[in-house]
Design a protein around this motif. Structure first.
Motif, PDB file in Angstrom:
ATOM      1  N   HIS A   1      37.930  -8.077 -36.250  1.00 37.80           N
ATOM      2  CA  HIS A   1      37.146  -7.316 -35.280  1.00 37.80           C
ATOM      3  C   HIS A   1      37.949  -7.162 -33.988  1.00 37.80           C
ATOM      4  CE1 HIS A   1      33.828  -6.312 -32.534  1.00 37.80           C
ATOM      5  NE2 HIS A   1      33.185  -5.908 -33.628  1.00 37.80           N
ATOM      6  N   PRO A   2      37.817  -6.011 -33.293  1.00 37.24           N
ATOM      7  CA  PRO A   2      38.551  -5.846 -32.031  1.00 37.24           C
ATOM      8  C   PRO A   2      38.291  -6.958 -31.018  1.00 37.24           C
ATOM      9  CG  PRO A   2      37.647  -3.747 -32.747  1.00 37.24           C
ATOM     10  CD  PRO A   2      37.114  -4.780 -33.697  1.00 37.24           C
ATOM     11  N   LEU A   3      37.070  -7.521 -31.009  1.00 34.39           N
ATOM     12  CA  LEU A   3      36.795  -8.624 -30.098  1.00 34.39           C
ATOM     13  C   LEU A   3      37.632  -9.846 -30.457  1.00 34.39           C
ATOM     14  CD1 LEU A   3      35.147  -9.796 -27.775  1.00 34.39           C
ATOM     15  CD2 LEU A   3      33.374 -10.421 -29.425  1.00 34.39           C
ATOM     16  N   VAL A   4      37.788 -10.112 -31.757  1.00 37.15           N
ATOM     17  CA  VAL A   4      38.627 -11.234 -32.187  1.00 37.15           C
ATOM     18  C   VAL A   4      40.077 -11.000 -31.786  1.00 37.15           C
ATOM     19  CG1 VAL A   4      39.421 -12.541 -34.192  1.00 37.15           C
ATOM     20  CG2 VAL A   4      37.053 -11.747 -34.084  1.00 37.15           C
ATOM     21  N   VAL A   5      40.539  -9.747 -31.921  1.00 34.22           N
ATOM     22  CA  VAL A   5      41.909  -9.412 -31.533  1.00 34.22           C
ATOM     23  C   VAL A   5      42.108  -9.645 -30.038  1.00 34.22           C
ATOM     24  CG1 VAL A   5      43.599  -7.547 -31.364  1.00 34.22           C
ATOM     25  CG2 VAL A   5      42.195  -7.778 -33.414  1.00 34.22           C
ATOM     26  N   ALA A   6      41.152  -9.185 -29.217  1.00 34.27           N
ATOM     27  CA  ALA A   6      41.277  -9.346 -27.772  1.00 34.27           C
ATOM     28  C   ALA A   6      41.283 -10.821 -27.369  1.00 34.27           C
ATOM     29  CB  ALA A   6      40.134  -8.610 -27.065  1.00 34.27           C
ATOM     30  N   ILE A   7      40.364 -11.602 -27.944  1.00 38.08           N
ATOM     31  CA  ILE A   7      40.317 -13.030 -27.618  1.00 38.08           C
ATOM     32  C   ILE A   7      41.592 -13.726 -28.077  1.00 38.08           C
ATOM     33  CG2 ILE A   7      39.114 -15.192 -28.120  1.00 38.08           C
ATOM     34  CD1 ILE A   7      36.526 -13.607 -28.253  1.00 38.08           C
ATOM     35  N   SER A   8      42.105 -13.337 -29.244  1.00 39.68           N
ATOM     36  CA  SER A   8      43.340 -13.953 -29.743  1.00 39.68           C
ATOM     37  C   SER A   8      44.514 -13.658 -28.820  1.00 39.68           C
ATOM     38  CB  SER A   8      43.641 -13.436 -31.153  1.00 39.68           C
ATOM     39  OG  SER A   8      42.585 -13.722 -32.040  1.00 39.68           O
ATOM     40  N   VAL A   9      44.632 -12.411 -28.357  1.00 40.26           N
ATOM     41  CA  VAL A   9      45.739 -12.046 -27.475  1.00 40.26           C
ATOM     42  C   VAL A   9      45.656 -12.809 -26.163  1.00 40.26           C
ATOM     43  CG1 VAL A   9      46.729 -10.157 -26.138  1.00 40.26           C
ATOM     44  CG2 VAL A   9      46.074  -9.781 -28.509  1.00 40.26           C
ATOM     45  N   ILE A  10      44.462 -12.883 -25.580  1.00 35.18           N
ATOM     46  CA  ILE A  10      44.304 -13.573 -24.300  1.00 35.18           C
ATOM     47  C   ILE A  10      44.566 -15.067 -24.472  1.00 35.18           C
ATOM     48  CG2 ILE A  10      42.667 -14.163 -22.483  1.00 35.18           C
ATOM     49  CD1 ILE A  10      41.359 -11.442 -22.949  1.00 35.18           C
ATOM     50  N   ALA A  11      44.023 -15.659 -25.529  1.00 29.23           N
ATOM     51  CA  ALA A  11      44.260 -17.085 -25.768  1.00 29.23           C
ATOM     52  C   ALA A  11      45.740 -17.365 -26.020  1.00 29.23           C
ATOM     53  CB  ALA A  11      43.424 -17.560 -26.962  1.00 29.23           C
ATOM     54  N   GLY A  12      46.407 -16.501 -26.769  1.00 24.66           N
ATOM     55  CA  GLY A  12      47.829 -16.688 -27.005  1.00 24.66           C
ATOM     56  C   GLY A  12      48.645 -16.569 -25.744  1.00 24.66           C
TER      57      GLY A  12
ATOM     58  N   ILE B   1      47.600 -17.235 -22.705  1.00 25.32           N
ATOM     59  CA  ILE B   1      47.346 -18.433 -21.891  1.00 25.32           C
ATOM     60  C   ILE B   1      48.143 -19.618 -22.428  1.00 25.32           C
ATOM     61  CG2 ILE B   1      45.576 -20.099 -21.220  1.00 25.32           C
ATOM     62  CD1 ILE B   1      43.574 -17.795 -21.192  1.00 25.32           C
ATOM     63  N   ALA B   2      48.220 -19.724 -23.757  1.00 27.74           N
ATOM     64  CA  ALA B   2      48.899 -20.879 -24.352  1.00 27.74           C
ATOM     65  C   ALA B   2      50.407 -20.786 -24.272  1.00 27.74           C
ATOM     66  CB  ALA B   2      48.462 -21.034 -25.813  1.00 27.74           C
ATOM     67  N   ALA B   3      50.970 -19.582 -24.478  1.00 20.84           N
ATOM     68  CA  ALA B   3      52.435 -19.483 -24.572  1.00 20.84           C
ATOM     69  C   ALA B   3      52.988 -18.206 -23.966  1.00 20.84           C
ATOM     70  CB  ALA B   3      52.873 -19.592 -26.032  1.00 20.84           C
ATOM     71  N   GLY B   4      52.294 -17.600 -23.022  1.00 20.88           N
ATOM     72  CA  GLY B   4      52.831 -16.439 -22.341  1.00 20.88           C
ATOM     73  C   GLY B   4      52.937 -15.225 -23.247  1.00 20.88           C
ATOM     74  N   ILE B   5      54.007 -14.441 -23.027  1.00 22.81           N
ATOM     75  CA  ILE B   5      54.196 -13.211 -23.795  1.00 22.81           C
ATOM     76  C   ILE B   5      54.401 -13.512 -25.273  1.00 22.81           C
ATOM     77  CG2 ILE B   5      55.700 -11.207 -24.092  1.00 22.81           C
ATOM     78  CD1 ILE B   5      56.225 -11.245 -21.128  1.00 22.81           C
ATOM     79  N   VAL B   6      55.149 -14.581 -25.559  1.00 24.27           N
ATOM     80  CA  VAL B   6      55.378 -14.943 -26.962  1.00 24.27           C
ATOM     81  C   VAL B   6      54.058 -15.255 -27.655  1.00 24.27           C
ATOM     82  CG1 VAL B   6      56.495 -16.601 -28.494  1.00 24.27           C
ATOM     83  CG2 VAL B   6      57.701 -15.765 -26.478  1.00 24.27           C
ATOM     84  N   GLY B   7      53.180 -15.985 -26.993  1.00 23.72           N
ATOM     85  CA  GLY B   7      51.881 -16.293 -27.573  1.00 23.72           C
ATOM     86  C   GLY B   7      51.032 -15.059 -27.797  1.00 23.72           C
ATOM     87  N   ALA B   8      51.114 -14.092 -26.862  1.00 21.92           N
ATOM     88  CA  ALA B   8      50.350 -12.854 -27.031  1.00 21.92           C
ATOM     89  C   ALA B   8      50.841 -12.066 -28.232  1.00 21.92           C
ATOM     90  CB  ALA B   8      50.455 -12.004 -25.764  1.00 21.92           C
ATOM     91  N   VAL B   9      52.151 -12.100 -28.498  1.00 20.53           N
ATOM     92  CA  VAL B   9      52.700 -11.375 -29.644  1.00 20.53           C
ATOM     93  C   VAL B   9      52.346 -12.072 -30.962  1.00 20.53           C
ATOM     94  CG1 VAL B   9      54.838 -10.629 -30.757  1.00 20.53           C
ATOM     95  CG2 VAL B   9      54.570 -10.386 -28.280  1.00 20.53           C
ATOM     96  N   VAL B  10      52.390 -13.410 -30.955  1.00 23.86           N
ATOM     97  CA  VAL B  10      52.213 -14.177 -32.193  1.00 23.86           C
ATOM     98  C   VAL B  10      50.743 -14.356 -32.549  1.00 23.86           C
ATOM     99  CG1 VAL B  10      52.653 -16.441 -33.248  1.00 23.86           C
ATOM    100  CG2 VAL B  10      54.415 -15.338 -31.880  1.00 23.86           C
ATOM    101  N   ALA B  11      49.845 -14.263 -31.568  1.00 24.44           N
ATOM    102  CA  ALA B  11      48.446 -14.667 -31.774  1.00 24.44           C
ATOM    103  C   ALA B  11      47.773 -13.881 -32.891  1.00 24.44           C
ATOM    104  CB  ALA B  11      47.674 -14.499 -30.464  1.00 24.44           C
TER     105      ALA B  11
ATOM    106  N   ILE C   1      51.892  -6.088 -28.511  1.00 23.88           N
ATOM    107  CA  ILE C   1      50.759  -6.840 -27.966  1.00 23.88           C
ATOM    108  C   ILE C   1      49.539  -5.934 -28.067  1.00 23.88           C
ATOM    109  CG2 ILE C   1      49.829  -8.097 -25.989  1.00 23.88           C
ATOM    110  CD1 ILE C   1      52.642  -8.472 -24.990  1.00 23.88           C
ATOM    111  N   PRO C   2      48.677  -6.090 -29.066  1.00 20.39           N
ATOM    112  CA  PRO C   2      47.584  -5.145 -29.281  1.00 20.39           C
ATOM    113  C   PRO C   2      46.638  -5.079 -28.090  1.00 20.39           C
ATOM    114  CG  PRO C   2      47.886  -6.570 -31.196  1.00 20.39           C
ATOM    115  CD  PRO C   2      48.722  -7.144 -30.090  1.00 20.39           C
ATOM    116  N   LEU C   3      46.115  -3.876 -27.854  1.00 21.87           N
ATOM    117  CA  LEU C   3      45.075  -3.585 -26.864  1.00 21.87           C
ATOM    118  C   LEU C   3      45.547  -3.690 -25.421  1.00 21.87           C
ATOM    119  CD1 LEU C   3      42.004  -5.465 -28.423  1.00 21.87           C
ATOM    120  CD2 LEU C   3      42.687  -3.100 -28.756  1.00 21.87           C
TER     121      LEU C   3
END
Length: 368
Positions: free
Chosen positions: A308-319, A321-331, A253-255
C-alpha cells in the motif's frame, strides 16, 4: 480460589502476555541485527549494491553465456555495464563544462532578476537584505575556513570509503552473477533438513521480488528522467542533462525522491529563466508525480511489489531516520522482500495442509 492455589488469570491477559514476550524477543533480535548492520554498514551497502547489479546484469550474462564460456560472458557483461555508466557520467560532465560560461552569466542575471522581483509587491523586500546575506556568507566562509578545510579532508575520507564500497560491490557481483545459484544451494544445505524446503521457498520468493522491484524501479526512474530531460530542454532550462540524471537517481526513493529532484530543477529554472519557467517546472512536479503514482507504479511495479502507498511512505521515512539516504533507498525493497517471503511461506503451509486433508488415511496395519 482454594488456599495456596495460583490466582486465576483471564484468558485474554494470558494471550496478551504470551504475544508480548514474543514481540519483545523479536524486537530485540531486530534491534541487534540493525545494530550489527549499522556497525558494518559499508559491507551491507556493498552486498546490497552487488545484488542490484546482479539483478540487472545476470539476465544479460545468461544470454551472452549461450555463445561464450560463462566466465567470459560475466566479464564482458560487467565491462559493458561499467562502460555504459562511465559514458553517461562523461556526457554529463561534458554538458556541464560546455555550459559553464553561459551558466555563470545566466545565474548572475537571474539573481539580479530575483532580487528585483522580491523588491516589488507583494514581497517588498528591503534591497539591502540580500546584500547583507551575501556579505554574511562571505564573512562566515572567511571566519570558518579551518572548519571547511577539515570538512573537506573528512569528505576525502568518505570518498575513499565510497570507492571501497563500490569495489566490494563489483567484486561481490562477479560471484553472484557467475554462480549465485550454487552459492544459495550451499547455504541452504547448511541448514537443518527440516528447514531446507521452507528456506528454498522463501529464498526464491525473496529473489523473485527483489529482481522484479529492481527492474521496475530502474524502468520508472529512466522514464521519469527522460520526461524531465525533454521538458527542461524544451523550456530552455540549463543543465537539463545533469538534472535528468539527478531525477533518475532520486527516483530510487519512492514518493519523495522525484519531487526533491524537481524542486532543485525549479530553483535552477528560477535563477536562469525567471518565475514563469520556474512555475512551469513546479507544475511539472505535479504532472510527473501523477504519472509515476497512477500509471508507472501500478503498471510496472504491481506484479513484483504489492504494498500500500501508506506502507511505502512509512517505510521510506523510517529508513531515512534509521540510516539516512541509504536507508530510504533500501527500505521499500527490504519490506517488499520480507512480505513476499511471509506470503510464500503462508501459501506453502496452506498447500501442505490442503494436501494432508485430501490424502486418504494410512490404513497400513489395520485389520481386513
Amino acid at each position: 480460589m482454594q488456599p495456596g492455589s495460583a490466582p486465576a488469570v483471564a484468558p485474554l491477559l494470558r494471550t496478551a502476555a504470551a504475544y508480548a514476550w514474543r514481540v519483545l524477543v523479536v524486537g530485540g533480535l531486530v534491534y541487534a541485527l540493525f545494530a550489527v548492520l549499522g556497525r558494518f554498514h559499508e559491507i551491507g551497502v556493498a552486498v546490497f549494491l552487488g545484488l542490484v547489479i546482479t539483478a540487472l546484469l545476470r539476465p544479460v550474462a545468461d544470454i551472452v553465456a549461450k555463445g561464450l564460456p560463462r566466465p567470459l560472458a560475466v566479464a564482458l557483461t560487467l565491462l559493458g555495464g561499467i562502460a555504459l555508466v562511465l559514458g553517461i557520467l562523461a556526457l554529463v560532465g561534458e554538458a556541464v563544462a560546455g555550459e559553464r560560461t553561459t551558466l555563470v552569466r545566466e545565474f548572475r542575471e537571474g539573481i539580479g532578476r530575483i532580487e528585483h522581483w522580491l523588491e516589488q509587491p507583494p514581497f517588498r523586500l528591503n534591497p539591502r537584505a540580500l546584500t547583507d546575506v551575501q556579505s554574511r556568507i562571505g564573512e562566515f566562509l572567511s571566519s570558518h575556513r579551518s572548519t571547511l578545510v577539515s570538512e573537506a579532508v573528512s569528505g576525502a575520507h568518505r570518498l575513499v570509503a565510497v570507492l571501497t564500497t563500490l569495489a566490494l560491490a563489483l567484486f561481490s557481483s562477479v560471484f553472484f552473477i557467475h554462480s549465485g545459484d550454487r552459492q544459495w544451494g550451499w547455504f541452504r544445505d547448511q541448514l537443518p533438513p527440516s528447514a531446507r524446503v521452507r528456506a528454498d521457498v522463501g529464498g526464491r520468493a525473496a529473489w523473485r521480488t527483489f529482481t522484479g522491484y529492481t527492474h521496475g524501479i530502474v524502468l520508472v526512474a529512466a522514464t521519469n528522467a527522460v520526461l524531465v530531460g525533454i521538458a527542461l530542454w524544451l523550456l530552455g532550462v540549463p543543465l537539463a542533462v545533469p538534472l535528468a540524471l539527478l531525477e533518475f537517481m532520486a527516483a530510487f526513493i519512492p514518493l519523495i525522491g522525484s519531487p526533491v529532484a524537481l524542486a532543485v530543477a525549479a530553483v535552477v529554472a528560477l535563477a536562469a529563466k525567471g518565475p514563469l519557467v520556474a512555475g512551469i517546472v513546479i507544475a511539472l512536479i505535479v504532472v510527473i508525480g501523477q504519472i509515476e503514482g497512477h500509471l508507472l507504479h501500478p503498471l510496472v511495479m504491481s506484479w513484483a511489489v504489492r504494498l500500500h502507498p501508506l506502507v511505502v511512505a512509512i517505510s521510506v521515512i523510517a529508513g531515512s531516520i534509521a540510516a539516512g539516504i541509504v536507508g530510504a533507498v533500501v527500505a521499500v525493497p527490504l519490506v517488499s522482500v520480507v512480505w513476499a517471503v511471509h506470503t510464500s511461506l503462508r501459501e506453502a503451509r496452506a498447500a501442505e495442509r490442503a494436501a494432508a486433508e485430501d490424502s486418504p488415511p494410512d490404513r497400513a496395519g489395520s485389520a481386513p
